[in-house]
Design an enzyme around this catalytic site. Structure first.
Site, PDB file in Angstrom:
ATOM      1  N   ASP A   1      -0.199  -4.441  -6.441  1.00 37.69           N
ATOM      2  CA  ASP A   1      -1.601  -4.829  -6.638  1.00 37.69           C
ATOM      3  C   ASP A   1      -1.998  -5.982  -5.720  1.00 37.69           C
ATOM      4  OD1 ASP A   1      -4.088  -4.429  -7.774  1.00 37.69           O
ATOM      5  OD2 ASP A   1      -3.724  -5.748  -9.485  1.00 37.69           O
TER       6      ASP A   1
ATOM      7  N   GLU B   1      -4.378  -2.291  -1.041  1.00 41.82           N
ATOM      8  CA  GLU B   1      -5.148  -2.400  -2.271  1.00 41.82           C
ATOM      9  C   GLU B   1      -6.578  -2.832  -1.947  1.00 41.82           C
ATOM     10  OE1 GLU B   1      -4.724  -1.862  -5.919  1.00 41.82           O
ATOM     11  OE2 GLU B   1      -3.694  -0.396  -4.674  1.00 41.82           O
TER      12      GLU B   1
ATOM     13  N   ARG C   1     -15.645   2.966  -3.494  1.00 44.11           N
ATOM     14  CA  ARG C   1     -15.702   1.819  -4.416  1.00 44.11           C
ATOM     15  C   ARG C   1     -16.569   0.699  -3.861  1.00 44.11           C
ATOM     16  NH1 ARG C   1      -9.512   1.322  -6.868  1.00 44.11           N
ATOM     17  NH2 ARG C   1      -9.314   3.519  -7.504  1.00 44.11           N
TER      18      ARG C   1
END
Length: 374
Positions: free
Chosen positions: A150, A187, A239
């Site tokens: 992450d 990420e 996104r």
């Protein structure tokens, strides 16, 4: 490692450009980032030096730990990690499995600003956890390692009142084989989740990113107010953000080269998409990959005003087999509630013509106003 040290004039110019109280962020955040009387100013040349400064600020003069921090902090970062960034660029698919590198601002509520100097760069992220009153400005983040851990460039978890302003975040919009969805690259650029709210993301230049940012970590993490304004997004996949519930106000942004989808408004979220410029974009406004709780949007004063504009600006649409809603009729599907802050958007054309002079790093934190559009 070579560090690029700023001149005294550069440092003074950046500090002068930052207002004494940065409460007007043009969005939901009202943070001053610790820029108050009693703030301690420090300079750091490396990730570890930033970490050490923050940890030292958690204890008082007697060595006793103080909840939320002992004093506000303003950290000027003048390190340079271009060598790490260039090495990562030559080994894109090898970055996923590396250890993530980042500064964690955890349980710090006294106020903190991290301000990069012109010419600085970072191959590490800034992760804000259980904190508030945080500002990150003029930082250049490139090719973050540790996607499997992450390794976001900027992550905001359970942290209200955060301002992400005038940064550059970049990688390679690329897919590496290795997982079922071939997603072993990097990420997110900016993830805002786990109850974080009242966050402003402004004047950033984000490019070459596959997954730009989350607004919400899950279908139950839905309550937040976010503003995205005067950002440039180029060659990005998706996104922008992926919105799970809450309110998103996006104005005066430039979207050029969306290769997957842009706004993905889900879980009954509401988005006001205002005075933006869209071009070369696939599915710029949509609701998809959700069960049935599609969000809604209000489209206001963008360069695209009707379906007839799609060919002019190279706007295209895809239709997945799963339930979805596209803005392919370019009509409102909802009404955004009243906005609690003052803002003055410029025209979408001015965004196209002028925003590149203001967004990103080394712009001395300058802002675009109507007077600059003439």
């Amino acid at each position: 490692m070579k560090y690029l040290l700023p001149t005294a004039a550069t440092g003074l110019l950046l500090l002068a450009a930052q207002p004494a109280v940065a409460a007007n962020t043009g969005g939901y955040a009202t943070t001053d980032g610790g820029e108050t009387s009693g703030a301690v100013k420090k300079t750091a040349r490396s990730l570890q030096e930033i970490v050490d400064i923050i940890e030292a600020a958690k204890v008082d003069s007697k060595g006793k730990k103080v909840k939320g921090g002992a004093y506000p902090l303003i950290i000027t970062y003048n390190g340079n990690e271009d060598s790490l960034i260039k090495a990562a660029e030559k080994n894109i698919c090898g970055q996923w499995s590396k250890d993530a590198r980042g500064v964690q601002i955890k349980e710090f509520t006294k106020g903190i600003t991290i301000l990069g100097t012109n010419g600085s760069s970072a191959n590490f992220g800034v992760w804000i956890v259980n904190s508030s009153d945080v500002v990150v400005r003029n930082m250049r983040f490139g090719y973050m390692p540790g996607g499997a851990q992450d390794g976001d460039a900027i992550r905001v978890d359970n942290s209200p009142n955060v301002w992400i302003d005038h940064n550059e975040i970049f990688a390679k919009n690329f897919e590496c084989k290795g997982t079922p969805d071939n997603d072993t690259t990097f990420e997110s650029a900016v993830d805002i989740k786990k109850g974080s709210t009242n966050v402003t993301v402004s004047y950033n230049y984000i490019h070459g990113i596959k997954k730009v940012g989350l607004s919400g970590a899950s279908n139950t993490d839905t309550g937040r107010n976010l503003t995205y304004h005067h950002n440039i997004y180029r060659d990005v996949n998706s996104r922008l953000p992926l919105q799970r519930g809450g309110l998103v106000h996006a104005y005066n942004n430039l979207y050029d080269g969306i290769t997957g989808s842009g706004f993905n408004v889900r879980q009954k979220g509401i988005a006001l998409i205002e005075s933006n410029w869209f071009e070369n974009a696939l599915n710029p406004v949509t609701a998809r990959n959700d069960s049935s709780n599609f969000g809604t949007w209000e489209l206001r004063n963008n360069n695209v005003t009707k379906p007839a504009d799609f060919s002019k600006y190279n706007i295209t649409w895809g239709r997945p087999s799963t339930p979805h809603v596209n803005a392919d009729d370019w009509k409102n599907t909802g009404k955004f509630p009243s906005i609690s802050y003052k803002y003055s958007p410029v025209s979408a054309q001015c965004v196209k013509d002028k925003l590149a002079n203001y967004a990103g790093v080394s712009k001395n934190l300058a802002v675009l106003t109507a007077a600059n559009c003439k």
